[in-house]
Design an enzyme around this catalytic site. Sequence first.
Site, PDB file in Angstrom:
ATOM      1  N   ARG A  44       0.836  -1.218   0.000  1.00 46.41           N
ATOM      2  CA  ARG A  44       0.000   0.000   0.000  1.00 46.41           C
ATOM      3  C   ARG A  44       0.868   1.265   0.000  1.00 46.41           C
ATOM      4  NH1 ARG A  44      -5.035  -1.909   3.780  1.00 46.41           N
ATOM      5  NH2 ARG A  44      -6.180  -2.779   2.020  1.00 46.41           N
ATOM      6  N   LYS A 201     -22.387 -14.698   3.939  1.00 42.92           N
ATOM      7  CA  LYS A 201     -23.782 -14.371   4.252  1.00 42.92           C
ATOM      8  C   LYS A 201     -24.497 -13.570   3.174  1.00 42.92           C
ATOM      9  CE  LYS A 201     -23.621 -14.389   9.237  1.00 42.92           C
ATOM     10  NZ  LYS A 201     -23.822 -13.579  10.436  1.00 42.92           N
ATOM     11  N   GLY A 354     -11.238  -8.581   0.526  1.00 45.11           N
ATOM     12  CA  GLY A 354     -10.103  -9.211   1.204  1.00 45.11           C
ATOM     13  C   GLY A 354      -9.953 -10.693   0.894  1.00 45.11           C
ATOM     14  N   GLY A 377     -14.917  -2.831   1.567  1.00 44.86           N
ATOM     15  CA  GLY A 377     -16.209  -2.143   1.701  1.00 44.86           C
ATOM     16  C   GLY A 377     -16.424  -1.117   0.600  1.00 44.86           C
TER      17      GLY A 377
HETATM   18  P1  AMP Z   1     -17.235 -12.980   3.183  1.00 41.96           P
HETATM   19  O1  AMP Z   1     -16.445 -12.297   4.243  1.00 41.96           O
HETATM   20  O2  AMP Z   1     -18.713 -12.833   3.315  1.00 41.96           O
HETATM   21  O3  AMP Z   1     -16.739 -12.692   1.784  1.00 41.96           O
HETATM   22  O4  AMP Z   1     -16.995 -14.554   3.434  1.00 41.96           O
HETATM   23  C1  AMP Z   1     -15.773 -15.188   3.186  1.00 41.96           C
HETATM   24  C2  AMP Z   1     -15.663 -16.433   4.040  1.00 41.96           C
HETATM   25  O5  AMP Z   1     -16.749 -17.305   3.730  1.00 41.96           O
HETATM   26  C3  AMP Z   1     -14.386 -17.205   3.794  1.00 41.96           C
HETATM   27  O6  AMP Z   1     -13.613 -17.198   4.967  1.00 41.96           O
HETATM   28  C4  AMP Z   1     -14.876 -18.613   3.443  1.00 41.96           C
HETATM   29  O7  AMP Z   1     -14.134 -19.627   4.092  1.00 41.96           O
HETATM   30  C5  AMP Z   1     -16.287 -18.616   3.977  1.00 41.96           C
HETATM   31  N1  AMP Z   1     -17.136 -19.593   3.266  1.00 41.96           N
HETATM   32  C6  AMP Z   1     -17.202 -19.812   1.949  1.00 41.96           C
HETATM   33  N2  AMP Z   1     -18.042 -20.809   1.661  1.00 41.96           N
HETATM   34  C7  AMP Z   1     -18.533 -21.264   2.841  1.00 41.96           C
HETATM   35  C8  AMP Z   1     -19.456 -22.299   3.197  1.00 41.96           C
HETATM   36  N3  AMP Z   1     -20.036 -23.056   2.277  1.00 41.96           N
HETATM   37  N4  AMP Z   1     -19.717 -22.478   4.503  1.00 41.96           N
HETATM   38  C9  AMP Z   1     -19.113 -21.700   5.440  1.00 41.96           C
HETATM   39  N5  AMP Z   1     -18.255 -20.700   5.163  1.00 41.96           N
HETATM   40  C10 AMP Z   1     -17.962 -20.482   3.872  1.00 41.96           C
END
Ligand code: AMP
Length: 401
Positions: A44, A201, A354, A377
């Site tokens: 960065r 999520k 990230g 974000g």
């Molecule tokens: P996010 O921060 O919402 O982009 O989520 C990323 C995280 O989601 C990563 O650390 C992944 O390991 C996790 N992830 C991806 N697929 C799954 C799944 N099927 N079940 C649980 N966690 C997951």
Amino acid sequence: MDMDTLDLQSVRQLNDVDLNGKTVLIRVDFNVPMHDGRVTNASRIEASLPTIRQVLAANAAVILLSHRGRPTEGTKTDALSLAPIAPVLQTYLQRPVQFINDWRAGVTLQPGEVALLENCRFNRGEKANDPQLAQQLAALADVFVMDAFGVIHRQQASTYGIAQCAPVACAGPLLCLELASLTKALDHPQPPMLAIVGGAKVSTKLTLLTRLLDRVDQLIVGGGIANTFIAAQGYSIGKSLYEADLVDEARRLLERAKQSGKDFPLPTDVVVAEQFDAQARPMIKPVDQVTAQEMILDIGPQTAQRLSQYLHQAKTIVWNGPVGVFEWPAFANGTQVLAQAIADSDAFSLAGGGDTIAAIDQFGVREQISYISTGGGAFLTLLEGHIPPTVKVLYKCADVV
Ligand code: AMP
């Protein structure tokens, strides 16, 4: 106003401003990882060097302002101090860099000199965009340059308030490059356009999914997000991560996609395990055969191949979020196959966030992605179609704000 109307020509840029003999305050993103008071990854800092050099070459003095971490306002800690960055910068720039712990006592510089202020998040009123703090920061310089894309979605004293109060405010080259790449992918995409939205999520990416569905020809979901859509199709998902309260919303999105003739391909096979554990035994299953004891941790190989076909045909690809628990080798295949398909494609590909960047590096495809956004974000906010106030305040005509 939304992304459709973001016109970089209306944003005041560094080249539009006379810098000769001026003091220029640049809002940079030096939120770098450190260990034992040493910078462990300077990318960065390196990214900001062309902007700093351009300002110095124009016979101006430079004041650098950045955040690091999430300290409690009003409480300085060594762990989140920017002091260790000054010697690093000094080496890169081959000139002294003054570290200013107490900028309120005044900062006096001659053209060609550089100062780095202490972490702006130590200042009380930063988060709340306190007008007095913004005014005091703006008064340090003749020109304010916003070049920290990572915080463009935050309306704070060191991002928005200072731009409002500064005699002249403009966007720096790093910020312009990010905005131009996003505009290229979102405003004038070459069809077919495809988006991959993965991650944990639906709730954190619901607006994004809704907005992207209007823009894209294909929308691919993965990870915990896909699980909620699989549940919306009426399949059992066992112990998988999903959001029961968003199943109806997921069903509505699938229906909307169908009505507007968009592809919304969902997994037909999945990789499951009985525990959420790196060592858990992976099993490949058709999506309609997940038992109550199992959880879905990746898309299956057949699905990964089918989705790769879509990726090979796409001309514009936007990617945010892994489609499985890619950190664990047993559940990384789906994300790896898609990352490779993006790398092999001749589409304009834009990726950010990230975890997505971590996956890109893990699978060694960084060089084959057209543009990797540095913001998490901030990237999502712009993908959602919002032009943040922190960008609008940099427009040439203030009445647009
Ligand atoms: P996010 O921060 O919402 O982009 O989520 C990323 C995280 O989601 C990563 O650390 C992944 O390991 C996790 N992830 C991806 N697929 C799954 C799944 N099927 N079940 C649980 N966690 C997951």
